[in-house]
Design a protein around this motif. Structure first.
Motif, PDB file in Angstrom:
ATOM      1  N   TYR A 149       0.835  -1.206   0.000  1.00 52.98           N
ATOM      2  CA  TYR A 149       0.000   0.000   0.000  1.00 52.98           C
ATOM      3  C   TYR A 149       0.867   1.251   0.000  1.00 52.98           C
ATOM      4  O   TYR A 149       0.614   2.205  -0.753  1.00 52.98           O
ATOM      5  CB  TYR A 149      -0.915  -0.014   1.220  1.00 52.98           C
ATOM      6  CG  TYR A 149      -1.761   1.225   1.365  1.00 52.98           C
ATOM      7  CD1 TYR A 149      -2.984   1.333   0.713  1.00 52.98           C
ATOM      8  CD2 TYR A 149      -1.336   2.304   2.146  1.00 52.98           C
ATOM      9  CE1 TYR A 149      -3.759   2.474   0.837  1.00 52.98           C
ATOM     10  CE2 TYR A 149      -2.102   3.446   2.272  1.00 52.98           C
ATOM     11  CZ  TYR A 149      -3.313   3.525   1.614  1.00 52.98           C
ATOM     12  OH  TYR A 149      -4.076   4.666   1.731  1.00 52.98           O
ATOM     13  N   LEU A 150       1.927   1.259   0.841  1.00 53.70           N
ATOM     14  CA  LEU A 150       2.776   2.442   0.933  1.00 53.70           C
ATOM     15  C   LEU A 150       3.566   2.666  -0.354  1.00 53.70           C
ATOM     16  O   LEU A 150       3.833   3.810  -0.749  1.00 53.70           O
ATOM     17  CB  LEU A 150       3.733   2.304   2.122  1.00 53.70           C
ATOM     18  CG  LEU A 150       3.076   2.337   3.504  1.00 53.70           C
ATOM     19  CD1 LEU A 150       4.112   2.077   4.590  1.00 53.70           C
ATOM     20  CD2 LEU A 150       2.381   3.673   3.742  1.00 53.70           C
ATOM     21  N   ILE A 151       3.935   1.588  -1.024  1.00 50.62           N
ATOM     22  CA  ILE A 151       4.698   1.725  -2.266  1.00 50.62           C
ATOM     23  C   ILE A 151       3.807   2.192  -3.407  1.00 50.62           C
ATOM     24  O   ILE A 151       4.145   3.098  -4.174  1.00 50.62           O
ATOM     25  CB  ILE A 151       5.385   0.386  -2.624  1.00 50.62           C
ATOM     26  CG1 ILE A 151       6.470   0.054  -1.586  1.00 50.62           C
ATOM     27  CG2 ILE A 151       5.999   0.448  -4.027  1.00 50.62           C
ATOM     28  CD1 ILE A 151       7.096  -1.311  -1.778  1.00 50.62           C
ATOM     29  N   LEU A 152       2.621   1.594  -3.525  1.00 49.38           N
ATOM     30  CA  LEU A 152       1.751   1.877  -4.673  1.00 49.38           C
ATOM     31  C   LEU A 152       0.852   3.090  -4.452  1.00 49.38           C
ATOM     32  O   LEU A 152       0.450   3.750  -5.399  1.00 49.38           O
ATOM     33  CB  LEU A 152       0.894   0.645  -4.987  1.00 49.38           C
ATOM     34  CG  LEU A 152       1.682  -0.598  -5.405  1.00 49.38           C
ATOM     35  CD1 LEU A 152       0.739  -1.773  -5.569  1.00 49.38           C
ATOM     36  CD2 LEU A 152       2.450  -0.360  -6.701  1.00 49.38           C
ATOM     37  N   ARG A 153       0.500   3.360  -3.194  1.00 45.61           N
ATOM     38  CA  ARG A 153      -0.351   4.495  -2.864  1.00 45.61           C
ATOM     39  C   ARG A 153      -1.620   4.527  -3.720  1.00 45.61           C
ATOM     40  O   ARG A 153      -1.779   5.380  -4.602  1.00 45.61           O
ATOM     41  CB  ARG A 153       0.419   5.799  -3.070  1.00 45.61           C
ATOM     42  CG  ARG A 153       1.539   6.003  -2.078  1.00 45.61           C
ATOM     43  CD  ARG A 153       1.012   6.464  -0.744  1.00 45.61           C
ATOM     44  NE  ARG A 153       2.088   6.791   0.194  1.00 45.61           N
ATOM     45  CZ  ARG A 153       1.888   7.267   1.405  1.00 45.61           C
ATOM     46  NH1 ARG A 153       0.662   7.468   1.832  1.00 45.61           N
ATOM     47  NH2 ARG A 153       2.894   7.532   2.194  1.00 45.61           N
ATOM     48  N   PRO A 154      -2.571   3.607  -3.511  1.00 45.01           N
ATOM     49  CA  PRO A 154      -3.789   3.625  -4.333  1.00 45.01           C
ATOM     50  C   PRO A 154      -4.552   4.930  -4.171  1.00 45.01           C
ATOM     51  O   PRO A 154      -4.763   5.410  -3.062  1.00 45.01           O
ATOM     52  CB  PRO A 154      -4.593   2.436  -3.800  1.00 45.01           C
ATOM     53  CG  PRO A 154      -4.039   2.173  -2.441  1.00 45.01           C
ATOM     54  CD  PRO A 154      -2.609   2.556  -2.486  1.00 45.01           C
ATOM     55  N   THR A 155      -4.943   5.524  -5.283  1.00 42.25           N
ATOM     56  CA  THR A 155      -5.691   6.776  -5.301  1.00 42.25           C
ATOM     57  C   THR A 155      -7.138   6.483  -5.685  1.00 42.25           C
ATOM     58  O   THR A 155      -7.397   5.716  -6.618  1.00 42.25           O
ATOM     59  CB  THR A 155      -5.080   7.765  -6.304  1.00 42.25           C
ATOM     60  OG1 THR A 155      -3.714   7.995  -5.948  1.00 42.25           O
ATOM     61  CG2 THR A 155      -5.823   9.086  -6.293  1.00 42.25           C
ATOM     62  N   LYS A 156      -8.080   7.079  -4.975  1.00 40.75           N
ATOM     63  CA  LYS A 156      -9.492   6.823  -5.237  1.00 40.75           C
ATOM     64  C   LYS A 156      -9.871   7.307  -6.638  1.00 40.75           C
ATOM     65  O   LYS A 156      -9.273   8.257  -7.164  1.00 40.75           O
ATOM     66  CB  LYS A 156     -10.356   7.493  -4.184  1.00 40.75           C
ATOM     67  CG  LYS A 156     -10.170   8.993  -4.071  1.00 40.75           C
ATOM     68  CD  LYS A 156     -10.911   9.529  -2.861  1.00 40.75           C
ATOM     69  CE  LYS A 156     -10.701  11.029  -2.684  1.00 40.75           C
ATOM     70  NZ  LYS A 156     -11.358  11.530  -1.452  1.00 40.75           N
ATOM     71  N   PRO A 157     -10.858   6.678  -7.260  1.00 43.81           N
ATOM     72  CA  PRO A 157     -11.265   7.065  -8.616  1.00 43.81           C
ATOM     73  C   PRO A 157     -11.835   8.481  -8.661  1.00 43.81           C
ATOM     74  O   PRO A 157     -12.317   9.011  -7.660  1.00 43.81           O
ATOM     75  CB  PRO A 157     -12.319   6.016  -8.986  1.00 43.81           C
ATOM     76  CG  PRO A 157     -12.814   5.480  -7.681  1.00 43.81           C
ATOM     77  CD  PRO A 157     -11.658   5.546  -6.738  1.00 43.81           C
ATOM     78  N   HIS A 158     -11.785   9.058  -9.841  1.00 43.31           N
ATOM     79  CA  HIS A 158     -12.263  10.430 -10.064  1.00 43.31           C
ATOM     80  C   HIS A 158     -13.565  10.376 -10.863  1.00 43.31           C
ATOM     81  O   HIS A 158     -13.583   9.918 -12.013  1.00 43.31           O
ATOM     82  CB  HIS A 158     -11.202  11.225 -10.834  1.00 43.31           C
ATOM     83  CG  HIS A 158     -11.571  12.644 -11.066  1.00 43.31           C
ATOM     84  ND1 HIS A 158     -11.074  13.398 -12.118  1.00 43.31           N
ATOM     85  CD2 HIS A 158     -12.407  13.479 -10.387  1.00 43.31           C
ATOM     86  CE1 HIS A 158     -11.581  14.614 -12.073  1.00 43.31           C
ATOM     87  NE2 HIS A 158     -12.397  14.679 -11.034  1.00 43.31           N
ATOM     88  N   PHE A 159     -14.664  10.829 -10.259  1.00 45.68           N
ATOM     89  CA  PHE A 159     -15.973  10.798 -10.904  1.00 45.68           C
ATOM     90  C   PHE A 159     -16.346  12.192 -11.423  1.00 45.68           C
ATOM     91  O   PHE A 159     -16.068  13.204 -10.769  1.00 45.68           O
ATOM     92  CB  PHE A 159     -17.048  10.329  -9.922  1.00 45.68           C
ATOM     93  CG  PHE A 159     -17.171   8.836  -9.795  1.00 45.68           C
ATOM     94  CD1 PHE A 159     -18.235   8.150 -10.358  1.00 45.68           C
ATOM     95  CD2 PHE A 159     -16.212   8.115  -9.102  1.00 45.68           C
ATOM     96  CE1 PHE A 159     -18.353   6.783 -10.244  1.00 45.68           C
ATOM     97  CE2 PHE A 159     -16.314   6.736  -8.972  1.00 45.68           C
ATOM     98  CZ  PHE A 159     -17.391   6.072  -9.541  1.00 45.68           C
ATOM     99  N   ILE A 160     -16.992  12.214 -12.580  1.00 48.72           N
ATOM    100  CA  ILE A 160     -17.505  13.456 -13.175  1.00 48.72           C
ATOM    101  C   ILE A 160     -18.941  13.218 -13.630  1.00 48.72           C
ATOM    102  O   ILE A 160     -19.223  12.229 -14.329  1.00 48.72           O
ATOM    103  CB  ILE A 160     -16.655  13.910 -14.368  1.00 48.72           C
ATOM    104  CG1 ILE A 160     -15.253  14.327 -13.908  1.00 48.72           C
ATOM    105  CG2 ILE A 160     -17.329  15.073 -15.103  1.00 48.72           C
ATOM    106  CD1 ILE A 160     -14.342  14.743 -15.059  1.00 48.72           C
ATOM    107  N   LEU A 161     -19.859  14.097 -13.235  1.00 52.60           N
ATOM    108  CA  LEU A 161     -21.227  14.076 -13.751  1.00 52.60           C
ATOM    109  C   LEU A 161     -21.232  14.869 -15.045  1.00 52.60           C
ATOM    110  O   LEU A 161     -21.029  16.086 -15.052  1.00 52.60           O
ATOM    111  CB  LEU A 161     -22.198  14.683 -12.742  1.00 52.60           C
ATOM    112  CG  LEU A 161     -23.672  14.729 -13.158  1.00 52.60           C
ATOM    113  CD1 LEU A 161     -24.216  13.331 -13.417  1.00 52.60           C
ATOM    114  CD2 LEU A 161     -24.505  15.442 -12.104  1.00 52.60           C
TER     115      LEU A 161
END
Length: 209
Positions: free
Chosen positions: A40-52
Motif C-alpha cells: 500500500y505504501l509503495i503503490l499508494r492507491p488513489t481513489k477514482p475520479h468521478f464526473i457528472l
C-alpha cells in the motif's frame, strides 16, 4: 519413571507444541499484514475520479400532498488515476437525492473492471413516482423555485476492490456525491428536448472510499 511422570511430560510437550504453533501463526499474520502495508505504501492507491457529465430532466414536480415525482437520465464517468492498480466495481447503485433526502429508488449499474488510467462511462434513468417527502423539503423546493436554481444530488454507492498484479484486495465501500444544478425559468442554461431539459454539467463529484 512412573506413569505419572510420563503423563506430566506428555502434557508439557503438548503445551510447548501449541505455543510454537500459535507463535508461528501469529508470525505469519504479522508478516502478511506487513506485506500488505508495504504494498500500500509503495503503490499508494488513489481513489477514482468521478464526473457528472450531463443530466436530462423529464420531471421534477411536487404535488399538493407533498408527493415528489422525479425522472432523470444522467451520464457520469469514472477515471482510474492509478498507474499500477486496477479497480473492480462491485454492486454499484445510483440514485437521486434532494436536500439529503433520497427521492428515487437505487438503480443497479453494471459491474466492471477498470484498468490503469482507464475511464468508464455509465448512463442511467433515475425515476421516483409520487415519493412522499417531508414538509420542510416541500417548502425548500418552493423556495428554490423562486430563486431559480435547484440542486439535485446524484449519488453512487457500492463496493470496489483494488487489483495489483494477481493480488486482489478485500472490498471497500464507495460513496460518490455529484451535484447537479438545474433551473427551469426563462434563464435556464439547459437545452429543451421536447418536454425534457438537458443540462451539460461536467461537474466534479466528491468521492469517499
Amino acid at each position: 519413571m512412573t506413569a505419572k511422570d510420563c503423563g506430566r511430560n506428555h502434557h508439557q510437550y503438548r503445551k510447548k507444541l501449541c505455543r510454537r504453533l500459535l507463535a508461528s501463526l501469529l508470525g505469519f499474520i504479522v508478516l502478511a499484514l506487513f506485506l500488505i502495508l508495504l504494498i500500500y505504501l509503495i503503490l499508494r492507491p488513489t481513489k477514482p475520479h468521478f464526473i457528472l457529465q450531463d443530466a436530462t430532466v423529464y420531471a421534477f414536480n411536487l404535488s399538493a400532498a407533498n408527493l415528489l415525482t422525479t425522472s432523470l437520465q444522467v451520464t457520469f464517468s469514472s477515471r482510474n488515476p492509478n498507474e499500477r492498480i486496477g479497480i473492480y466495481y462491485d454492486k454499484i447503485e445510483a440514485y437521486a437525492s434532494y436536500h439529503s433526502q433520497q427521492i428515487t429508488p437505487p438503480k443497479l449499474l453494471p459491474s466492471s473492471y477498470q484498468g490503469h488510467k482507464d475511464t468508464t462511462v455509465w448512463s442511467s434513468n433515475l425515476n421516483g413516482n409520487s415519493v412522499p417527502v417531508a414538509p420542510y423539503l416541500a417548502a425548500a423546493l418552493k423556495q428554490d423555485r423562486l430563486t431559480g436554481t435547484e440542486l439535485i444530488n446524484v449519488r453512487v454507492e457500492g463496493r470496489i476492490r483494488w487489483k495489483v498484479g494477481t493480488f486482489i484486495s478485500g472490498k471497500y465501500h464507495l460513496h460518490v456525491n455529484c451535484p447537479a444544478y438545474v433551473n427551469f425559468d426563462s434563464n435556464s442554461n439547459g437545452v429543451a428536448m421536447g418536454a425534457a431539459i438537458n443540462y451539460q454539467l461536467i461537474m466534479n463529484c466528491h468521492v469517499d472510499v
